[in-house]
Design a protein around this motif. Structure first.
Motif, PDB file in Angstrom:
ATOM      1  N   LYS A  82      45.577  47.414  46.061  1.00 33.57           N
ATOM      2  CA  LYS A  82      46.570  46.556  46.024  1.00 33.57           C
ATOM      3  C   LYS A  82      46.441  45.272  45.202  1.00 33.57           C
ATOM      4  N   ILE A  83      45.235  45.020  45.129  1.00 37.56           N
ATOM      5  CA  ILE A  83      45.028  43.521  44.490  1.00 37.56           C
ATOM      6  C   ILE A  83      44.678  43.815  42.969  1.00 37.56           C
ATOM      7  N   THR A  84      44.526  45.119  42.585  1.00 37.77           N
ATOM      8  CA  THR A  84      44.096  45.454  41.144  1.00 37.77           C
ATOM      9  C   THR A  84      45.101  44.758  40.157  1.00 37.77           C
ATOM     10  N   PRO A  85      46.376  44.861  40.557  1.00 35.78           N
ATOM     11  CA  PRO A  85      47.611  44.061  39.564  1.00 35.78           C
ATOM     12  C   PRO A  85      47.375  42.706  39.468  1.00 35.78           C
ATOM     13  N   VAL A  86      46.793  41.835  40.601  1.00 34.58           N
ATOM     14  CA  VAL A  86      46.571  40.563  40.301  1.00 34.58           C
ATOM     15  C   VAL A  86      45.264  40.404  39.265  1.00 34.58           C
ATOM     16  N   ALA A  87      44.294  41.241  39.359  1.00 39.62           N
ATOM     17  CA  ALA A  87      43.322  41.011  38.607  1.00 39.62           C
ATOM     18  C   ALA A  87      43.716  41.297  36.812  1.00 39.62           C
ATOM     19  N   GLU A  88      44.513  42.434  36.824  1.00 40.41           N
ATOM     20  CA  GLU A  88      45.041  42.854  35.598  1.00 40.41           C
ATOM     21  C   GLU A  88      45.908  41.461  34.904  1.00 40.41           C
ATOM     22  N   SER A  89      46.597  40.939  35.900  1.00 40.02           N
ATOM     23  CA  SER A  89      47.469  39.752  35.230  1.00 40.02           C
ATOM     24  C   SER A  89      46.606  38.627  34.456  1.00 40.02           C
ATOM     25  N   LYS A  90      45.276  38.526  35.041  1.00 34.47           N
ATOM     26  CA  LYS A  90      44.269  37.525  34.696  1.00 34.47           C
ATOM     27  C   LYS A  90      43.409  38.151  33.655  1.00 34.47           C
ATOM     28  N   ASN A  91      43.681  39.352  33.281  1.00 29.54           N
ATOM     29  CA  ASN A  91      42.630  39.983  32.169  1.00 29.54           C
ATOM     30  C   ASN A  91      41.288  39.990  32.769  1.00 29.54           C
ATOM     31  N   ALA A  92      41.438  40.131  34.217  1.00 33.45           N
ATOM     32  CA  ALA A  92      39.961  40.040  34.713  1.00 33.45           C
ATOM     33  C   ALA A  92      39.711  41.508  35.331  1.00 33.45           C
ATOM     34  N   SER A  93      38.603  41.644  35.865  1.00 35.52           N
ATOM     35  CA  SER A  93      37.946  42.657  36.535  1.00 35.52           C
ATOM     36  C   SER A  93      38.318  42.461  38.125  1.00 35.52           C
ATOM     37  N   LEU A  94      38.290  43.468  39.036  1.00 27.77           N
ATOM     38  CA  LEU A  94      38.218  43.345  40.277  1.00 27.77           C
ATOM     39  C   LEU A  94      36.957  42.442  40.732  1.00 27.77           C
ATOM     40  N   SER A  95      35.849  42.713  40.206  1.00 30.65           N
ATOM     41  CA  SER A  95      34.816  41.883  40.601  1.00 30.65           C
ATOM     42  C   SER A  95      35.050  40.353  40.139  1.00 30.65           C
ATOM     43  N   GLN A  96      35.572  40.161  39.202  1.00 36.32           N
ATOM     44  CA  GLN A  96      35.896  38.869  38.760  1.00 36.32           C
ATOM     45  C   GLN A  96      36.706  38.052  39.725  1.00 36.32           C
ATOM     46  N   LEU A  97      37.790  38.982  39.965  1.00 43.99           N
ATOM     47  CA  LEU A  97      38.750  38.374  41.048  1.00 43.99           C
ATOM     48  C   LEU A  97      38.232  38.007  42.489  1.00 43.99           C
ATOM     49  N   VAL A  98      37.318  39.051  42.780  1.00 45.67           N
ATOM     50  CA  VAL A  98      36.616  39.003  44.142  1.00 45.67           C
ATOM     51  C   VAL A  98      35.923  37.511  44.134  1.00 45.67           C
ATOM     52  N   LEU A  99      35.133  37.389  43.096  1.00 47.05           N
ATOM     53  CA  LEU A  99      34.252  36.288  43.019  1.00 47.05           C
ATOM     54  C   LEU A  99      35.088  34.967  42.828  1.00 47.05           C
ATOM     55  N   HIS A 147      48.577  29.524  44.776  1.00 46.29           N
ATOM     56  CA  HIS A 147      48.585  29.553  46.282  1.00 46.29           C
ATOM     57  C   HIS A 147      49.575  30.837  46.500  1.00 46.29           C
ATOM     58  N   GLU A 148      50.427  31.407  45.683  1.00 46.29           N
ATOM     59  CA  GLU A 148      51.107  32.765  46.109  1.00 46.29           C
ATOM     60  C   GLU A 148      49.978  33.718  45.824  1.00 46.29           C
ATOM     61  N   GLU A 149      49.080  33.856  44.770  1.00 48.28           N
ATOM     62  CA  GLU A 149      48.245  34.855  44.680  1.00 48.28           C
ATOM     63  C   GLU A 149      47.523  34.985  45.827  1.00 48.28           C
ATOM     64  N   LEU A 150      46.945  33.762  46.174  1.00 47.18           N
ATOM     65  CA  LEU A 150      46.116  33.878  47.150  1.00 47.18           C
ATOM     66  C   LEU A 150      46.645  34.332  48.456  1.00 47.18           C
ATOM     67  N   ALA A 151      47.841  33.962  48.727  1.00 47.07           N
ATOM     68  CA  ALA A 151      48.416  34.516  49.989  1.00 47.07           C
ATOM     69  C   ALA A 151      48.543  35.969  49.804  1.00 47.07           C
ATOM     70  N   PHE A 152      48.953  36.581  48.828  1.00 51.15           N
ATOM     71  CA  PHE A 152      48.947  38.115  48.689  1.00 51.15           C
ATOM     72  C   PHE A 152      47.885  38.644  49.117  1.00 51.15           C
ATOM     73  N   ILE A 153      46.620  38.069  48.313  1.00 51.34           N
ATOM     74  CA  ILE A 153      45.402  38.822  48.500  1.00 51.34           C
ATOM     75  C   ILE A 153      45.274  38.670  49.856  1.00 51.34           C
ATOM     76  N   ASN A 154      45.271  37.648  50.703  1.00 46.73           N
ATOM     77  CA  ASN A 154      44.989  37.420  52.149  1.00 46.73           C
ATOM     78  C   ASN A 154      45.898  38.159  52.913  1.00 46.73           C
ATOM     79  N   SER A 155      47.093  38.356  52.606  1.00 46.90           N
ATOM     80  CA  SER A 155      48.041  39.339  53.450  1.00 46.90           C
ATOM     81  C   SER A 155      47.400  40.996  53.304  1.00 46.90           C
ATOM     82  N   ALA A 156      47.058  41.150  52.004  1.00 44.57           N
ATOM     83  CA  ALA A 156      46.507  42.572  51.793  1.00 44.57           C
ATOM     84  C   ALA A 156      45.103  42.642  52.652  1.00 44.57           C
ATOM     85  N   LEU A 157      44.487  41.488  52.845  1.00 43.96           N
ATOM     86  CA  LEU A 157      43.083  41.628  53.412  1.00 43.96           C
ATOM     87  C   LEU A 157      43.187  41.778  54.925  1.00 43.96           C
ATOM     88  N   SER A 158      44.387  41.329  55.476  1.00 41.30           N
ATOM     89  CA  SER A 158      44.783  41.336  56.991  1.00 41.30           C
ATOM     90  C   SER A 158      45.020  42.784  57.403  1.00 41.30           C
TER      91      SER A 158
END
Length: 327
Positions: free
Chosen positions: A262-279, A314-325
């Motif tokens: 679910k959160i992979t598209p957020v990482a891709e939008s930043k040209n980042a890896s999943l690891s980088q997004l999580v960090l 804030h929107e991206e963080l909210a999306f990630i937190n929603s998926a986490l829940s």
């Protein structure tokens, strides 16, 4: 890279700090010395100025390699964080609290938690020698020892600060009650605790207490030992000696896999890896001062440092937190 002041100290640490557990080799399926030293150099070359280690990591090997890697470097521009209180060589003379049995080069070695004043001073001198330095920026208790009064342990840290051998004293894996007790003797610089997207227990009471008392929080295992990189779901195989075979079993792996998808598209939008997004997500959580990220080679170290090259709305963080829940 961003740099943050640690609690009530004058220490300014890199928000992504190099975590040197894995390069010790034990419990991680071994290591390659050249790759490990290259990882440290790559970290320093890309803005990571802080290195966190411990005597137990590789039974001294991690500290030794860091000392070797820093040869010729400007010590004043590097912050060394190490620990004390895990004893494996019998020097505790039967004292302390049995912790577990570790595997090293085919041998089973009993490890004890032992934080007496005398042992702390002894361990510090050994760490200084391995790290090839005359002071430690942050000395941390590694794990609580039920056989030694907390006041005795904290008094030892105070003594070492007065002597100039350490710049600040902290703890690791301390509960809120243990923090309260320690604070009666010393103004703690920090508590290093496990924290990740999948493990947020400290948000309930420890983080509010740390914020109120100006105590730094050092987050370890933000990647849950590699699980949140997503690689496990593509490769899935670990060496038999790798402790993560058992560690990962505590999680609902199917739900974790779905979350990462679910959160992979957020990482891709930043040209980042999943690891980088999580960090990056971890660095943005309330009360978290710095985040430890391990690297076994230069490529991984560079990727960790680059996790600070983008921001999250804030929107991206909210999306990630929603998926986490939903995990």
């Amino acid at each position: 890279m961003e740099y943050r002041i640690l609690g009530n100290t004058a220490l300014k640490l890199s928000t992504i700090t190099y975590g040197a557990f894995a390069i010790g080799g034990n419990m991680w399926g071994g290591n390659e010395k050249k790759d490990s030293i290259d990882a440290i150099h790559a970290s320093l070359d890309n803005g990571v100025t802080s290195i966190d280690t411990a005597p137990f990591y590789g039974f001294g090997l991690s500290e030794e390699m860091i000392g070797e890697a820093l040869k010729g470097k400007d010590r004043s521009k590097v912050q060394l964080l190490t620990k004390f209180g895990l004893v494996w060589d019998g020097s505790n003379k039967g004292k302390g609290e049995f912790f577990f049995e570790a595997e090293n080069e085919g041998k089973t070695i009993p490890v004890f938690k032992f934080t007496s004043k005398e042992n702390i001073i002894k361990e510090l001198e050994e760490s200084l020698k391995r790290l090839k330095t005359d002071y430690i920026d942050l000395l941390q208790l590694h794990w609580p020892d039920a056989t030694t009064p907390i006041s005795e342990t904290m008094e030892a840290l105070e003594l070492l600060i007065r002597q100039g051998k350490i710049r600040a004293g902290g703890v690791s894996n301390y509960t809120l009650d243990q923090m309260h007790e320690a604070q009666k003797t010393i103004a703690l610089a920090s508590d290093q605790v496990s924290y990740s997207m999948l493990n947020r227990e400290i948000e309930k009471d420890l983080i509010p207490y740390a914020i109120e008392n100006n105590i730094g929080i050092i987050a370890y295992s933000p990647m849950e030992r590699g699980l949140l990189t997503g690689k496990y779901f593509k490769e899935g195989k670990l060496k038999n000696s790798d402790h993560r075979n058992g560690y990962f079993s505590q999680f609902d792996l199917e739900k974790v896999k779905t979350f990462l998808e679910k959160i992979t598209p957020v990482a891709e939008s930043k040209n980042a890896s999943l690891s980088q997004l999580v960090l990056r997500w971890t660095t943005l959580q309330k009360g978290i001062t710095i985040v430890l990220a391990g690297a076994r080679n230069a490529e991984q170290a560079l990727a960790n440092a680059q996790a600070m090259s983008f921001d999250l709305s804030h929107e991206e963080l909210a999306f990630i937190n929603s998926a986490l829940s939903e995990i």
